[in-house]
Design an enzyme around this catalytic site. Structure first.
Site, PDB file in Angstrom:
ATOM      1  N   TYR A  74      52.424 -37.887  56.615  1.00  0.00           N
ATOM      2  CA  TYR A  74      51.369 -37.410  57.524  1.00  0.00           C
ATOM      3  C   TYR A  74      50.831 -38.548  58.382  1.00  0.00           C
ATOM      4  O   TYR A  74      50.574 -38.371  59.583  1.00  0.00           O
ATOM      5  CB  TYR A  74      50.222 -36.768  56.737  1.00  0.00           C
ATOM      6  CG  TYR A  74      50.533 -35.359  56.280  1.00  0.00           C
ATOM      7  CD1 TYR A  74      50.450 -34.286  57.164  1.00  0.00           C
ATOM      8  CD2 TYR A  74      50.920 -35.094  54.971  1.00  0.00           C
ATOM      9  CE1 TYR A  74      50.742 -32.993  56.756  1.00  0.00           C
ATOM     10  CE2 TYR A  74      51.220 -33.809  54.553  1.00  0.00           C
ATOM     11  CZ  TYR A  74      51.132 -32.765  55.442  1.00  0.00           C
ATOM     12  OH  TYR A  74      51.429 -31.487  55.044  1.00  0.00           O
ATOM     13  N   ASP A  87      41.380 -32.372  49.584  1.00  0.00           N
ATOM     14  CA  ASP A  87      42.653 -32.284  50.294  1.00  0.00           C
ATOM     15  C   ASP A  87      43.382 -33.601  50.100  1.00  0.00           C
ATOM     16  O   ASP A  87      42.737 -34.653  50.001  1.00  0.00           O
ATOM     17  CB  ASP A  87      42.437 -32.008  51.784  1.00  0.00           C
ATOM     18  CG  ASP A  87      43.745 -31.582  52.441  1.00  0.00           C
ATOM     19  OD1 ASP A  87      44.042 -30.383  52.448  1.00  0.00           O
ATOM     20  OD2 ASP A  87      44.499 -32.469  52.891  1.00  0.00           O
ATOM     21  N   ARG A 129      41.979 -19.405  51.749  1.00  0.00           N
ATOM     22  CA  ARG A 129      41.652 -18.308  52.673  1.00  0.00           C
ATOM     23  C   ARG A 129      42.075 -16.918  52.226  1.00  0.00           C
ATOM     24  O   ARG A 129      41.645 -15.936  52.799  1.00  0.00           O
ATOM     25  CB  ARG A 129      42.238 -18.612  54.054  1.00  0.00           C
ATOM     26  CG  ARG A 129      41.410 -19.645  54.797  1.00  0.00           C
ATOM     27  CD  ARG A 129      42.054 -20.025  56.116  1.00  0.00           C
ATOM     28  NE  ARG A 129      43.347 -20.640  55.865  1.00  0.00           N
ATOM     29  CZ  ARG A 129      43.933 -21.505  56.678  1.00  0.00           C
ATOM     30  NH1 ARG A 129      43.358 -21.849  57.811  1.00  0.00           N
ATOM     31  NH2 ARG A 129      45.102 -22.023  56.376  1.00  0.00           N
ATOM     32  N   ARG A 181      33.773 -20.473  54.476  1.00  0.00           N
ATOM     33  CA  ARG A 181      34.413 -21.083  55.651  1.00  0.00           C
ATOM     34  C   ARG A 181      33.814 -20.607  56.974  1.00  0.00           C
ATOM     35  O   ARG A 181      33.968 -21.258  57.999  1.00  0.00           O
ATOM     36  CB  ARG A 181      35.915 -20.806  55.626  1.00  0.00           C
ATOM     37  CG  ARG A 181      36.703 -21.832  54.895  1.00  0.00           C
ATOM     38  CD  ARG A 181      36.768 -23.175  55.622  1.00  0.00           C
ATOM     39  NE  ARG A 181      37.902 -23.259  56.539  1.00  0.00           N
ATOM     40  CZ  ARG A 181      37.813 -23.515  57.824  1.00  0.00           C
ATOM     41  NH1 ARG A 181      36.648 -23.691  58.382  1.00  0.00           N
ATOM     42  NH2 ARG A 181      38.900 -23.588  58.565  1.00  0.00           N
ATOM     43  N   ARG A 226      46.780 -24.374  45.141  1.00  0.00           N
ATOM     44  CA  ARG A 226      45.990 -23.840  46.258  1.00  0.00           C
ATOM     45  C   ARG A 226      45.314 -22.523  45.877  1.00  0.00           C
ATOM     46  O   ARG A 226      45.199 -21.614  46.694  1.00  0.00           O
ATOM     47  CB  ARG A 226      46.864 -23.652  47.506  1.00  0.00           C
ATOM     48  CG  ARG A 226      47.539 -24.942  47.973  1.00  0.00           C
ATOM     49  CD  ARG A 226      46.588 -25.838  48.748  1.00  0.00           C
ATOM     50  NE  ARG A 226      46.277 -25.294  50.040  1.00  0.00           N
ATOM     51  CZ  ARG A 226      46.915 -25.610  51.168  1.00  0.00           C
ATOM     52  NH1 ARG A 226      47.887 -26.483  51.151  1.00  0.00           N
ATOM     53  NH2 ARG A 226      46.559 -25.076  52.305  1.00  0.00           N
TER      54      ARG A 226
END
Ligand code: CP3
Length: 348
Positions: free
Chosen positions: A150, A74, A29, A38, A25
Protein backbone atom coordinates in the site's frame (compact mmCIF):
# COMPACT_ATOMS: atom_id res chain seq x y z
CA UNK A 1 -14.85 -26.81 29.62
CA UNK A 2 -15.69 -23.12 29.44
CA UNK A 3 -17.44 -22.05 26.26
CA UNK A 4 -15.79 -18.67 26.60
CA UNK A 5 -12.27 -19.90 25.90
CA UNK A 6 -13.02 -22.17 22.94
CA UNK A 7 -11.18 -19.83 20.61
CA UNK A 8 -7.98 -19.62 22.69
CA UNK A 9 -8.04 -23.36 23.39
CA UNK A 10 -8.32 -24.14 19.67
CA UNK A 11 -5.42 -21.76 18.90
CA UNK A 12 -3.35 -23.87 21.30
CA UNK A 13 -4.64 -27.12 19.70
CA UNK A 14 -6.45 -28.15 22.87
CA UNK A 15 -9.81 -30.02 22.75
CA UNK A 16 -12.95 -27.86 22.62
CA UNK A 17 -16.68 -28.39 23.26
CA UNK A 18 -17.53 -26.97 19.80
CA UNK A 19 -15.49 -25.45 16.96
CA UNK A 20 -14.90 -21.74 17.62
CA UNK A 21 -15.89 -19.32 14.87
CA UNK A 22 -15.36 -15.66 14.03
CA UNK A 23 -15.25 -13.81 10.71
CA UNK A 24 -12.57 -11.57 9.31
CA UNK A 25 -14.02 -8.06 8.87
CA UNK A 26 -16.96 -9.12 11.02
CA UNK A 27 -17.59 -5.44 11.85
CA UNK A 28 -18.49 -3.42 8.79
CA UNK A 29 -20.95 -2.07 6.30
CA UNK A 30 -22.99 -5.26 5.93
CA UNK A 31 -24.34 -4.52 9.46
CA UNK A 32 -27.07 -1.91 9.90
CA UNK A 33 -25.67 -0.95 13.33
CA UNK A 34 -22.30 -0.20 11.70
CA UNK A 35 -23.87 1.84 8.90
CA UNK A 36 -25.71 3.88 11.54
CA UNK A 37 -22.39 4.82 13.19
CA UNK A 38 -20.79 5.48 9.77
CA UNK A 39 -23.50 7.99 8.91
CA UNK A 40 -22.10 10.25 11.62
CA UNK A 41 -18.37 9.49 11.55
CA UNK A 42 -15.67 8.66 9.01
CA UNK A 43 -13.79 5.37 9.20
CA UNK A 44 -10.74 7.14 10.68
CA UNK A 45 -12.86 8.96 13.25
CA UNK A 46 -14.28 5.64 14.41
CA UNK A 47 -10.81 4.10 14.65
CA UNK A 48 -9.43 7.10 16.57
CA UNK A 49 -12.22 7.40 19.13
CA UNK A 50 -11.89 4.40 21.48
CA UNK A 51 -15.53 4.48 22.63
CA UNK A 52 -16.75 4.30 19.02
CA UNK A 53 -14.17 1.73 17.92
CA UNK A 54 -15.02 -0.47 20.90
CA UNK A 55 -18.75 -0.14 20.22
CA UNK A 56 -18.28 -1.20 16.60
CA UNK A 57 -16.09 -4.18 17.62
CA UNK A 58 -18.88 -5.34 19.92
CA UNK A 59 -21.64 -5.17 17.28
CA UNK A 60 -20.89 -8.54 15.64
CA UNK A 61 -20.28 -10.14 19.05
CA UNK A 62 -23.83 -9.21 20.03
CA UNK A 63 -25.59 -9.93 16.78
CA UNK A 64 -23.73 -13.01 15.48
CA UNK A 65 -22.66 -14.85 18.62
CA UNK A 66 -19.05 -15.29 17.45
CA UNK A 67 -16.41 -16.77 19.78
CA UNK A 68 -13.95 -13.86 19.59
CA UNK A 69 -13.95 -10.10 19.12
CA UNK A 70 -11.44 -8.35 16.88
CA UNK A 71 -10.17 -4.87 17.55
CA UNK A 72 -11.79 -2.33 15.23
CA UNK A 73 -8.91 -0.61 13.45
CA UNK A 74 -7.29 -0.84 10.03
CA UNK A 75 -3.99 -2.31 8.89
CA UNK A 76 -3.13 1.09 7.39
CA UNK A 77 -3.26 3.13 10.63
CA UNK A 78 0.55 2.88 11.12
CA UNK A 79 0.86 4.74 7.78
CA UNK A 80 -0.42 7.86 9.58
CA UNK A 81 2.34 7.54 12.18
CA UNK A 82 4.95 6.93 9.47
CA UNK A 83 4.01 10.33 8.04
CA UNK A 84 2.92 9.24 4.54
CA UNK A 85 -0.67 10.49 4.85
CA UNK A 86 -3.73 8.24 4.73
CA UNK A 87 -7.25 8.90 3.59
CA UNK A 88 -10.15 6.69 2.57
CA UNK A 89 -11.62 7.94 -0.68
CA UNK A 90 -15.22 7.09 -1.53
CA UNK A 91 -15.32 4.19 -3.96
CA UNK A 92 -11.51 4.04 -4.31
CA UNK A 93 -10.54 2.55 -0.97
CA UNK A 94 -7.42 3.68 0.88
CA UNK A 95 -5.12 6.35 -0.56
CA UNK A 96 -1.55 7.03 0.59
CA UNK A 97 -0.84 10.72 -0.05
CA UNK A 98 2.95 10.43 -0.28
CA UNK A 99 3.81 6.98 -1.68
CA UNK A 100 7.19 5.46 -0.85
CA UNK A 101 9.09 4.85 -4.09
CA UNK A 102 12.80 5.53 -3.44
CA UNK A 103 15.49 5.19 -0.78
CA UNK A 104 15.04 8.83 0.18
CA UNK A 105 11.30 8.24 0.67
CA UNK A 106 12.20 5.33 2.98
CA UNK A 107 14.66 7.51 4.89
CA UNK A 108 11.98 10.19 5.39
CA UNK A 109 9.63 7.77 7.20
CA UNK A 110 9.09 8.88 10.78
CA UNK A 111 10.14 6.83 13.76
CA UNK A 112 7.04 5.27 15.36
CA UNK A 113 6.34 4.68 19.06
CA UNK A 114 3.13 2.64 19.03
CA UNK A 115 2.20 3.30 22.68
CA UNK A 116 2.04 7.04 22.04
CA UNK A 117 1.51 7.41 18.28
CA UNK A 118 -1.24 4.77 18.26
CA UNK A 119 -2.44 5.39 21.82
CA UNK A 120 -6.06 5.36 20.62
CA UNK A 121 -5.67 1.71 19.51
CA UNK A 122 -4.28 0.78 22.93
CA UNK A 123 -7.16 2.58 24.64
CA UNK A 124 -9.72 0.76 22.44
CA UNK A 125 -8.21 -2.57 23.50
CA UNK A 126 -8.44 -1.59 27.18
CA UNK A 127 -12.09 -0.58 26.82
CA UNK A 128 -12.86 -3.82 24.98
CA UNK A 129 -11.22 -6.03 27.60
CA UNK A 130 -13.45 -4.48 30.24
CA UNK A 131 -16.61 -4.86 28.14
CA UNK A 132 -16.05 -8.35 26.75
CA UNK A 133 -16.42 -10.13 30.09
CA UNK A 134 -13.84 -12.75 29.19
CA UNK A 135 -14.69 -13.32 25.53
CA UNK A 136 -11.28 -13.38 23.78
CA UNK A 137 -9.99 -10.20 22.15
CA UNK A 138 -7.90 -10.35 18.96
CA UNK A 139 -5.47 -7.56 18.10
CA UNK A 140 -3.94 -7.31 14.63
CA UNK A 141 -1.62 -5.63 12.19
CA UNK A 142 -0.71 -5.95 8.55
CA UNK A 143 2.35 -8.00 7.64
CA UNK A 144 5.37 -6.11 6.24
CA UNK A 145 4.70 -7.07 2.59
CA UNK A 146 1.02 -6.13 2.55
CA UNK A 147 1.64 -2.83 4.35
CA UNK A 148 4.63 -2.09 2.04
CA UNK A 149 2.47 -2.74 -1.02
CA UNK A 150 0.00 0.00 0.00
CA UNK A 151 2.81 2.43 0.86
CA UNK A 152 4.51 1.86 -2.50
CA UNK A 153 1.47 1.62 -4.77
CA UNK A 154 -0.31 4.49 -3.01
CA UNK A 155 -3.44 2.39 -2.65
CA UNK A 156 -4.93 -0.88 -3.80
CA UNK A 157 -3.28 -2.67 -6.72
CA UNK A 158 -4.00 -5.48 -9.13
CA UNK A 159 -0.53 -6.49 -10.29
CA UNK A 160 1.77 -4.94 -7.62
CA UNK A 161 3.97 -3.63 -10.45
CA UNK A 162 5.51 -0.78 -8.43
CA UNK A 163 6.04 -3.03 -5.40
CA UNK A 164 7.83 -5.63 -7.50
CA UNK A 165 9.79 -2.96 -9.35
CA UNK A 166 11.24 -1.81 -6.03
CA UNK A 167 11.96 -5.43 -5.04
CA UNK A 168 13.72 -6.29 -8.31
CA UNK A 169 15.27 -2.98 -9.35
CA UNK A 170 15.96 -1.18 -6.08
CA UNK A 171 16.57 -4.03 -3.62
CA UNK A 172 18.42 -1.78 -1.16
CA UNK A 173 15.42 0.51 -0.84
CA UNK A 174 13.12 -2.52 -0.58
CA UNK A 175 15.14 -4.13 2.22
CA UNK A 176 15.46 -0.80 4.05
CA UNK A 177 11.67 -0.33 3.88
CA UNK A 178 10.92 -3.89 5.02
CA UNK A 179 13.44 -3.53 7.83
CA UNK A 180 11.70 -0.37 9.10
CA UNK A 181 8.19 -1.76 8.71
CA UNK A 182 8.97 -5.03 10.48
CA UNK A 183 10.43 -3.11 13.44
CA UNK A 184 7.34 -0.87 13.65
CA UNK A 185 4.86 -3.75 13.27
CA UNK A 186 6.64 -5.93 15.84
CA UNK A 187 6.53 -3.18 18.47
CA UNK A 188 2.92 -2.33 17.54
CA UNK A 189 1.80 -5.94 18.14
CA UNK A 190 3.74 -6.24 21.40
CA UNK A 191 2.11 -2.99 22.59
CA UNK A 192 -1.33 -4.41 21.72
CA UNK A 193 -0.72 -7.40 23.98
CA UNK A 194 0.36 -4.98 26.72
CA UNK A 195 -2.97 -3.19 26.26
CA UNK A 196 -5.01 -6.40 26.55
CA UNK A 197 -5.03 -8.30 23.23
CA UNK A 198 -5.24 -12.05 24.00
CA UNK A 199 -4.39 -13.22 20.47
CA UNK A 200 -2.94 -11.49 17.41
CA UNK A 201 -3.59 -11.84 13.71
CA UNK A 202 -1.03 -10.74 11.13
CA UNK A 203 -2.73 -9.99 7.79
CA UNK A 204 -0.56 -10.66 4.74
CA UNK A 205 -3.63 -10.33 2.55
CA UNK A 206 -1.83 -9.82 -0.79
CA UNK A 207 1.20 -12.09 -0.33
CA UNK A 208 -0.24 -14.52 -2.92
CA UNK A 209 1.13 -12.16 -5.58
CA UNK A 210 4.62 -13.61 -4.98
CA UNK A 211 6.36 -16.83 -6.02
CA UNK A 212 7.72 -19.02 -3.21
CA UNK A 213 11.32 -18.02 -4.01
CA UNK A 214 10.55 -14.28 -3.99
CA UNK A 215 8.66 -14.76 -0.72
CA UNK A 216 11.72 -16.43 0.80
CA UNK A 217 14.19 -13.86 -0.54
CA UNK A 218 12.26 -10.62 -0.09
CA UNK A 219 9.67 -11.15 2.64
CA UNK A 220 10.16 -14.14 4.92
CA UNK A 221 12.94 -12.70 7.16
CA UNK A 222 10.81 -9.62 7.87
CA UNK A 223 7.59 -11.55 8.51
CA UNK A 224 9.62 -13.84 10.78
CA UNK A 225 10.86 -10.89 12.82
CA UNK A 226 7.29 -9.63 13.34
CA UNK A 227 5.86 -13.07 14.11
CA UNK A 228 8.74 -14.02 16.46
CA UNK A 229 8.28 -10.83 18.50
CA UNK A 230 4.51 -11.33 18.58
CA UNK A 231 4.88 -14.96 19.68
CA UNK A 232 7.42 -14.05 22.35
CA UNK A 233 4.56 -12.30 24.23
CA UNK A 234 3.03 -15.76 24.76
CA UNK A 235 -0.33 -15.13 23.03
CA UNK A 236 -1.46 -17.20 20.02
CA UNK A 237 -0.54 -15.59 16.68
CA UNK A 238 -2.57 -16.20 13.51
CA UNK A 239 -0.61 -15.78 10.27
CA UNK A 240 -3.03 -15.14 7.41
CA UNK A 241 -2.73 -14.61 3.68
CA UNK A 242 -4.72 -15.23 0.50
CA UNK A 243 -3.65 -16.99 -2.67
CA UNK A 244 -1.13 -18.87 -0.55
CA UNK A 245 -1.53 -22.48 -1.75
CA UNK A 246 2.09 -22.56 -2.94
CA UNK A 247 3.42 -20.46 -0.06
CA UNK A 248 2.04 -22.33 2.96
CA UNK A 249 5.24 -24.17 4.01
CA UNK A 250 7.28 -20.95 3.72
CA UNK A 251 4.64 -19.00 5.65
CA UNK A 252 4.63 -21.62 8.38
CA UNK A 253 8.42 -21.41 8.54
CA UNK A 254 8.10 -17.62 9.00
CA UNK A 255 5.97 -18.23 12.09
CA UNK A 256 2.54 -18.24 13.70
CA UNK A 257 0.80 -20.73 15.95
CA UNK A 258 -2.24 -20.70 13.63
CA UNK A 259 -2.10 -20.43 9.84
CA UNK A 260 -5.05 -18.84 8.00
CA UNK A 261 -6.22 -20.60 4.84
CA UNK A 262 -8.27 -19.04 2.07
CA UNK A 263 -10.89 -21.01 0.10
CA UNK A 264 -8.69 -21.71 -2.93
CA UNK A 265 -7.30 -24.80 -1.19
CA UNK A 266 -9.37 -27.47 0.57
CA UNK A 267 -8.89 -27.20 4.33
CA UNK A 268 -7.58 -30.77 4.71
CA UNK A 269 -5.14 -30.34 1.79
CA UNK A 270 -3.87 -27.06 3.27
CA UNK A 271 -3.51 -28.66 6.69
CA UNK A 272 -1.51 -31.60 5.22
CA UNK A 273 0.86 -29.16 3.52
CA UNK A 274 1.37 -27.42 6.85
CA UNK A 275 1.63 -30.49 9.09
CA UNK A 276 -0.16 -31.40 12.30
CA UNK A 277 1.98 -29.28 14.59
CA UNK A 278 0.14 -26.07 13.74
CA UNK A 279 -3.48 -24.94 14.09
CA UNK A 280 -5.47 -23.71 11.07
CA UNK A 281 -8.11 -21.05 10.58
CA UNK A 282 -10.60 -21.00 7.72
CA UNK A 283 -11.79 -21.37 5.12
CA UNK A 284 -15.36 -20.90 3.86
CA UNK A 285 -15.60 -18.86 0.66
CA UNK A 286 -17.13 -15.53 1.80
CA UNK A 287 -19.42 -15.64 -1.24
CA UNK A 288 -21.12 -18.74 0.21
CA UNK A 289 -22.79 -16.43 2.75
CA UNK A 290 -24.65 -14.83 -0.18
CA UNK A 291 -26.28 -18.18 -1.06
CA UNK A 292 -29.42 -19.90 0.19
CA UNK A 293 -29.47 -21.63 3.56
CA UNK A 294 -29.09 -25.23 2.23
CA UNK A 295 -25.98 -24.22 0.25
CA UNK A 296 -24.49 -22.57 3.35
CA UNK A 297 -25.25 -25.71 5.35
CA UNK A 298 -23.58 -28.02 2.83
CA UNK A 299 -20.49 -25.83 2.64
CA UNK A 300 -20.17 -25.39 6.43
CA UNK A 301 -20.45 -29.17 6.85
CA UNK A 302 -17.77 -29.68 4.19
CA UNK A 303 -15.25 -27.44 6.00
CA UNK A 304 -15.99 -29.21 9.31
CA UNK A 305 -15.72 -32.65 7.68
CA UNK A 306 -12.28 -31.74 6.34
CA UNK A 307 -11.19 -30.52 9.78
CA UNK A 308 -12.48 -33.89 11.05
CA UNK A 309 -12.69 -32.88 14.68
CA UNK A 310 -8.92 -32.52 14.95
CA UNK A 311 -7.89 -30.11 17.72
CA UNK A 312 -6.65 -26.80 16.37
CA UNK A 313 -9.35 -25.69 13.93
CA UNK A 314 -10.83 -22.19 14.13
CA UNK A 315 -13.70 -21.75 11.70
CA UNK A 316 -13.56 -18.54 9.65
CA UNK A 317 -14.06 -17.32 6.12
CA UNK A 318 -11.22 -17.60 3.63
CA UNK A 319 -11.11 -13.77 3.55
CA UNK A 320 -13.17 -10.85 4.83
CA UNK A 321 -16.95 -10.90 4.89
CA UNK A 322 -18.47 -9.36 1.73
CA UNK A 323 -20.33 -6.08 1.97
CA UNK A 324 -23.69 -7.37 0.73
CA UNK A 325 -23.79 -10.36 3.09
CA UNK A 326 -27.19 -10.73 4.79
CA UNK A 327 -26.57 -10.54 8.56
CA UNK A 328 -28.96 -13.44 9.15
CA UNK A 329 -26.82 -15.69 6.91
CA UNK A 330 -23.70 -14.84 8.91
CA UNK A 331 -25.59 -15.55 12.13
CA UNK A 332 -26.94 -18.84 10.73
CA UNK A 333 -23.42 -19.93 9.75
CA UNK A 334 -22.15 -19.28 13.30
CA UNK A 335 -24.98 -21.39 14.73
CA UNK A 336 -24.35 -24.19 12.22
CA UNK A 337 -20.64 -24.34 13.10
CA UNK A 338 -21.47 -24.72 16.79
CA UNK A 339 -24.28 -27.21 16.25
CA UNK A 340 -22.60 -29.47 13.68
CA UNK A 341 -19.23 -29.54 15.46
CA UNK A 342 -20.86 -30.46 18.78
CA UNK A 343 -22.66 -33.37 17.11
CA UNK A 344 -19.40 -34.44 15.50
CA UNK A 345 -17.62 -34.63 18.86
CA UNK A 346 -20.64 -36.35 20.42
CA UNK A 347 -20.71 -38.99 17.68
CA UNK A 348 -16.98 -39.75 17.87
O1 CP3 B 1 -12.28 -7.56 11.15
C1 CP3 B 1 -12.80 -6.55 11.67
O2 CP3 B 1 -14.02 -6.47 11.90
C2 CP3 B 1 -11.90 -5.44 12.18
C3 CP3 B 1 -11.73 -4.32 11.35
C4 CP3 B 1 -10.80 -4.29 10.16
C5 CP3 B 1 -10.89 -3.23 9.20
N1 CP3 B 1 -9.85 -3.37 8.33
C6 CP3 B 1 -11.87 -2.14 9.20
C7 CP3 B 1 -12.24 -1.55 7.90
C8 CP3 B 1 -9.73 -5.10 9.78
C9 CP3 B 1 -9.22 -6.39 10.42
C10 CP3 B 1 -9.14 -4.51 8.63
C11 CP3 B 1 -7.95 -5.05 7.96
C12 CP3 B 1 -7.60 -4.57 6.63
N2 CP3 B 1 -7.69 -3.30 6.12
C13 CP3 B 1 -6.99 -5.38 5.65
C14 CP3 B 1 -6.60 -6.82 5.84
C15 CP3 B 1 -7.77 -7.70 5.80
C16 CP3 B 1 -8.27 -8.00 4.43
O3 CP3 B 1 -9.48 -7.88 4.25
O4 CP3 B 1 -7.47 -8.43 3.61
C17 CP3 B 1 -6.76 -4.58 4.51
C18 CP3 B 1 -6.14 -5.04 3.22
C19 CP3 B 1 -7.20 -3.27 4.83
C20 CP3 B 1 -7.12 -2.06 3.98
C21 CP3 B 1 -8.45 -1.51 3.70
N3 CP3 B 1 -9.24 -0.87 4.62
C22 CP3 B 1 -9.15 -1.53 2.48
C23 CP3 B 1 -8.64 -2.17 1.20
C24 CP3 B 1 -10.37 -0.87 2.69
C25 CP3 B 1 -11.42 -0.52 1.69
C26 CP3 B 1 -12.33 -1.65 1.43
C27 CP3 B 1 -13.75 -1.19 1.33
O5 CP3 B 1 -14.60 -2.04 1.62
O6 CP3 B 1 -14.00 -0.03 0.99
C28 CP3 B 1 -10.42 -0.50 4.05
C29 CP3 B 1 -11.53 0.18 4.73
C30 CP3 B 1 -12.09 -0.52 5.91
N4 CP3 B 1 -11.39 -0.99 6.97
C31 CP3 B 1 -13.46 -0.76 6.15
C32 CP3 B 1 -13.56 -1.40 7.39
C33 CP3 B 1 -14.81 -1.82 8.12
C34 CP3 B 1 -14.59 -0.33 5.19
C35 CP3 B 1 -15.48 0.51 5.91
C36 CP3 B 1 -15.94 1.84 5.76
O7 CP3 B 1 -15.64 2.63 4.85
O8 CP3 B 1 -16.74 2.10 6.68
Amino acid sequence: MEVIDRFLRACRREPVDATPVWFMRQAGRYMPEYRAVREKYTLLEICQQPALAAEVSLQPVRSLGVDAAILFADILLPAISLGVGLRFAKGEGPVIEHPVRSMSDVQRLRRVSPETDLAYVMETLKVLRRELNGLPLIGFSGAPFTLASYLIEGGASRDFARTKTMMYSAPEAWHALMDKLSTVLASYLVAQVGAGAQALQVFDSWIGALSPQDYIDFVQPYSRRVLDCAQATGVPVIHFGTGTSTLLPAMKAAGGSVIGLDWRIALDDGWSLLGDDVAVQGNLDPAVLLADRPVIETRVRDVLRRAAGRPGHIFNLGHGILQNTPVENARAAVDMVHEFSTLQVGAA
